[in-house]
Design an enzyme around this catalytic site. Sequence first.
Site, PDB file in Angstrom:
ATOM      1  N   GLU A   1       0.847  -1.196  -0.111  1.00 61.61           N
ATOM      2  CA  GLU A   1      -0.106  -0.078  -0.062  1.00 61.61           C
ATOM      3  C   GLU A   1       0.945   1.189   0.042  1.00 61.61           C
ATOM      4  OE1 GLU A   1      -3.217   2.684   0.312  1.00 61.61           O
ATOM      5  OE2 GLU A   1      -3.210   0.594  -0.472  1.00 61.61           O
TER       6      GLU A   1
ATOM      7  N   HIS B   1       2.423   1.933  -3.333  1.00 58.33           N
ATOM      8  CA  HIS B   1       1.647   2.551  -4.203  1.00 58.33           C
ATOM      9  C   HIS B   1       1.458   3.995  -3.853  1.00 58.33           C
ATOM     10  CE1 HIS B   1      -1.728   2.930  -7.010  1.00 58.33           C
ATOM     11  NE2 HIS B   1      -2.605   3.082  -5.625  1.00 58.33           N
TER      12      HIS B   1
ATOM     13  N   HIS C   1     -12.038   5.412  -8.309  1.00 60.11           N
ATOM     14  CA  HIS C   1     -10.538   5.546  -8.357  1.00 60.11           C
ATOM     15  C   HIS C   1     -10.003   4.819  -9.348  1.00 60.11           C
ATOM     16  CE1 HIS C   1      -6.918   6.505  -6.308  1.00 60.11           C
ATOM     17  NE2 HIS C   1      -6.841   5.386  -5.837  1.00 60.11           N
TER      18      HIS C   1
ATOM     19  N   HIS D   1     -20.277  -8.941 -16.943  1.00 62.00           N
ATOM     20  CA  HIS D   1     -19.009  -8.479 -17.071  1.00 62.00           C
ATOM     21  C   HIS D   1     -18.742  -9.216 -18.609  1.00 62.00           C
ATOM     22  CE1 HIS D   1     -15.089  -6.716 -17.199  1.00 62.00           C
ATOM     23  NE2 HIS D   1     -14.512  -7.940 -17.003  1.00 62.00           N
TER      24      HIS D   1
ATOM     25  N   HIS E   1      -4.437  -7.863 -17.253  1.00 61.94           N
ATOM     26  CA  HIS E   1      -5.735  -7.483 -17.762  1.00 61.94           C
ATOM     27  C   HIS E   1      -6.127  -6.222 -17.319  1.00 61.94           C
ATOM     28  CE1 HIS E   1      -9.603  -8.908 -19.136  1.00 61.94           C
ATOM     29  NE2 HIS E   1     -10.306  -8.720 -17.990  1.00 61.94           N
TER      30      HIS E   1
END
Length: 385
Positions: A73, A76, A134, A251, A312
């Site tokens: 975290e 990032h 986000h 999806h 992906h």
Amino acid sequence: MTRARWLVTATLVLALAVIALGAYTRLTDAGLGCPDWPGCYGRLTPPVHDTHIAEAQARFPDAQVDPFKARNEMVHRYLAGLLGLCVLAIFVVSRRLPRGRGLAAALLALVVFQAALGMWTVTMNLLPMVVVAHLFGGFALLALLALLRCELGRDPGGADVPALTGPLEPRLAGLLALAWLALAVLLAQIALGGWTSANYAAAVCYQLPFCESGWTAQFSLRAAFSLPLGHESYEFGVLPYEARMSIHVLHRIGALVATGVLASLALLCWRQAVGARVRRLAVGVGVLLALQVTLGLINVLGQVPLFNAVAHNLTAACLLATLVVLIRQMHASAGQTFRSEQRTNPAARLTFPADPGMGADRGSGLAREWADSEPLSSRASSLPR
């Protein structure tokens, strides 16, 4: 201009790294690796040593301190902060550039809002709507950086001209509606993918083409978009199997629709484009689309391998950025074609309303005679003085 191009290029690469690391953080369940923001357990660095872990546990007794997740975290966040500084530098440099100021201002506003979304992702305990927003913010940031890089591009001859120029493309104007439809479909599919990930529904169905047998009896469109609010945390999901399965199936259906629309656009652009730039962009969309479909199939058959899922996510961002640049190039080429036609055939701009007394045919005939006649200056020179 050269330094600005290098700055935008470096920021573009950094944005790709931030998007990839963000996906890795989410997929390793490290989104709440640090329960506070902007620090981590009250510090600017993640707790790694035993003494720091004990201090963190004392400060947040209800949290389960995981050094691995905290490190993911915070790395990032560090990279995201560096990205924000680079965007600020782009905004400052753009004030002295002849073009790209609007895009630079939009980038700065977006990165500020993206930072706020990052904070809300933590403080709202992974609320799915915030997580999806986000995700969209990161993808939009990459697309705007790609557009800005093209605006500051250099032509093969070395002159500083916008990259969004090229030969006349008279047949691309008819594909603009399809291009905008492809963008809308892709955005919807990205939203469905983010919704699937945010609700931990990616690992629900492992059979093709849609889900395990009997899924139609449990499919519910209402359950797929009904999120109960008021939970203390949304980590690992709060929806029942019926809702997650419905999200996953939607999806996959969206993937089929998006593949058909984007493949049609890429093929038509490649066949009808004159310039190499549009053809390369069309090939880029087609290649990224094929790669994205392949990665999606591997996700299903391999039960969501970590690095495949990250790829992906990253490929979707690159596909969106490439499609946005393609649409901008199509608009630029169509506008250039229109202006060229106006210059070469100025008579086409002359319009004469039909006189009720002479009829529409007579009025249009006068317009043609006026356009085909010699200039007024030559007539005036032949008059007796």
